[in-house]
Design an enzyme around this catalytic site. Structure first.
Site, PDB file in Angstrom:
ATOM      1  NE  ARG A  58      38.462  41.141  39.362  1.00 33.11           N
ATOM      2  CZ  ARG A  58      38.003  40.208  38.674  1.00 33.11           C
ATOM      3  NH1 ARG A  58      37.126  40.219  37.809  1.00 33.11           N
ATOM      4  NH2 ARG A  58      37.816  38.858  39.669  1.00 33.11           N
ATOM      5  N   GLY A  59      41.529  39.663  38.342  1.00 26.84           N
ATOM      6  CA  GLY A  59      41.334  38.103  38.203  1.00 26.84           C
ATOM      7  C   GLY A  59      42.819  37.559  37.934  1.00 26.84           C
ATOM      8  NE  ARG A  98      46.095  43.117  42.195  1.00 28.19           N
ATOM      9  CZ  ARG A  98      44.854  42.556  42.245  1.00 28.19           C
ATOM     10  NH1 ARG A  98      44.135  42.304  41.390  1.00 28.19           N
ATOM     11  NH2 ARG A  98      44.137  42.514  43.479  1.00 28.19           N
ATOM     12  CD  GLN A 205      36.920  41.746  43.868  1.00 29.21           C
ATOM     13  OE1 GLN A 205      36.333  42.170  44.846  1.00 29.21           O
ATOM     14  NE2 GLN A 205      38.153  42.197  43.711  1.00 29.21           N
ATOM     15  CG  ASP A 246      44.113  35.524  43.391  1.00 27.15           C
ATOM     16  OD1 ASP A 246      43.187  35.532  44.074  1.00 27.15           O
ATOM     17  OD2 ASP A 246      44.227  36.615  42.520  1.00 27.15           O
TER      18      ASP A 246
HETATM   19  C1  LIG Z   1      39.713  33.652  38.222  1.00 24.23           C
HETATM   20  S1  LIG Z   1      40.166  35.037  38.996  1.00 24.23           S
HETATM   21  C2  LIG Z   1      41.069  34.374  40.576  1.00 24.23           C
HETATM   22  C3  LIG Z   1      40.848  35.363  41.788  1.00 24.23           C
HETATM   23  O1  LIG Z   1      41.304  36.646  41.393  1.00 24.23           O
HETATM   24  C4  LIG Z   1      40.500  37.569  42.153  1.00 24.23           C
HETATM   25  O2  LIG Z   1      41.223  38.663  42.671  1.00 24.23           O
HETATM   26  P1  LIG Z   1      41.343  40.265  42.229  1.00 24.23           P
HETATM   27  O3  LIG Z   1      40.030  40.508  41.549  1.00 24.23           O
HETATM   28  O4  LIG Z   1      41.944  40.901  43.351  1.00 24.23           O
HETATM   29  O5  LIG Z   1      42.164  40.135  41.310  1.00 24.23           O
HETATM   30  C5  LIG Z   1      39.859  36.741  43.326  1.00 24.23           C
HETATM   31  O6  LIG Z   1      40.767  36.525  44.294  1.00 24.23           O
HETATM   32  C6  LIG Z   1      39.698  35.271  42.232  1.00 24.23           C
HETATM   33  O7  LIG Z   1      39.134  34.462  43.069  1.00 24.23           O
END
Ligand SMILES: CSC[C@H]1O[C@H](OP(=O)(O)O)[C@H](O)[C@@H]1O
Length: 354
Positions: A58-59, A98, A205, A246
């Site tokens: 994720r990320g 996603r 996270q 994001d």
């Molecule tokens: C550099 S990661 C950017 C962003 O992605 C994460 O979302 P997720 O863990 O749900 O994929 C999070 O919003 C981070 O800030």
């Protein structure tokens, strides 16, 4: 754009979450951290799409990088019959994994442009693998450049503390970090007093990933409940809230992990700086504002339970948006590898991103 990795970047470089082997892709299963470091090996796009959907990886940047490798795997393992149809199907499956992080669609569009220029399966295998690696390596270089831009912009001469949200480090990117890349550089320059890491419910996270990454690198980190952020800004020497993104829209609105918007309101109230750090692959100039972005909502079980342990009455109604929208007016700086947009608005965004 070339930047020479600093010592801390040498150490942090690396395939912390994503390892490409040419005919397979290894992903660190981030759902099991910090307790277990387990790698999943994938040989097809469907498995990569499922891993993104299930948040094995994720990320925003890491999602884009993994999807790019997923397209390369589709070519590598194409049956040879209608290989073009197989690769088109792979791109469709990955695009459906996603909805919010624009990096996913940005990476797939880059891969699709290469795919349409290929005239044979052999050519597609080679060129798609090369493009996926380039997307990975460019993201890492962007991480380093953003860290340098941020430090220049902050201009600190003495250590200070920051608060961050979710995980934006090597686990979420090509291997160094966006907001956490800035944290790593501050630490290297002896300008970091402490990092307050929101645990970031419901996926935690912050507690599971950011605390793991920073403590593993010997960087000071203090874990806090999301609800403690206001008290920390009121009572501790936090100068900046630094987060990732994001999707950043044409007017400078930022879509990021749920809870980011409230941090921006709190930061403005407490006169704490609010910085968003994201590569230009997260900027979506085709979307006018945050109001136009599809916000992923995930199953309510993620709120009702943790690893099978009930936290709320069974079947209770849940609202579980994964992201929220922070208006540009609450943001002091958006830092990308192309430069910094100070007090972001549509004019400033167009000046840097066209
Ligand atoms: C550099 S990661 C950017 C962003 O992605 C994460 O979302 P997720 O863990 O749900 O994929 C999070 O919003 C981070 O800030």
């Amino acid at each position: 754009m070339t930047t020479t990795p600093k010592p801390s970047q040498e150490r942090a470089i690396g395939t912390v979450a994503i390892r490409w082997h040419g005919s397979s892709l290894e992903l660190l299963d981030q759902r099991l951290l910090p307790g277990e470091e387990h790698w999943i090996t994938l040989e097809g796009a469907a498995g990569v799409a499922q891993s993104i959907r299930d948040m094995v990886v994720r990320g925003a940047p890491a999602i884009g990088i993994s999807a790019a490798y997923g397209v390369a795997l589709a070519a590598r393992h194409a049956g040879g019959g209608d290989w073009k149809a197989e690769i088109k199907q792979a791109i469709r499956e990955l695009a459906a994994s996603r909805p919010t992080a624009v990096n996913l669609f940005w990476a797939l569009q880059r891969m699709e442009r290469i795919f349409h220029a290929c005239h044979s399966l052999d050519e597609a295998v080679k060129r798609l693998a090369s493009e996926a690696r380039a997307i990975h390596e460019e993201d890492l270089a962007a991480n380093f450049a953003m860290a340098d831009h941020a430090l220049e912009f902050i201009g600190a001469e003495a250590p200070f503390s920051v608060l961050t949200h979710c995980n934006t480090g090597a686990l979420a990117t090509g291997g160094y970090g966006t907001a956490l890349g800035v944290v790593r550089r501050l630490h290297e320059e002896k300008l970091l007093a402490d990092v307050y890491a929101d645990e970031t419910r419901p996926w935690l996270q912050g507690g599971r990933l950011t605390a793991w990454e920073l403590s593993r690198d010997g960087i000071p980190v203090t874990l806090n409940a999301d609800g403690a952020a206001a008290a920390i800004m009121a009572r501790k020497d936090v100068r900046w809230v630094i987060v990732g993104a994001d999707r950043i829209t044409a007017n400078g609105d930022v879509v990021n992990k749920i809870g980011t918007y409230s941090l921006a309101v709190l930061a403005r109230h407490h006169k704490v700086g609010f910085m968003v750090v994201a590569p230009s692959s997260t900027v979506d100039m085709a979307t006018a504002s945050g109001a136009d972005v599809a916000i992923e909502e995930r199953d309510g079980i993620e709120i009702r339970e943790i690893r099978g342990i009930g936290l709320a009455p069974e079947g209770i109604n849940v609202f579980n948006p994964v992201f929220d929208v922070t208006p540009a007016s609450l943001i002091d700086a958006i830092v990308t590898e192309k430069g910094v947009v100070h007090n972001p608005n549509i004019t400033g965004m167009q000046a840097l991103f066209g």
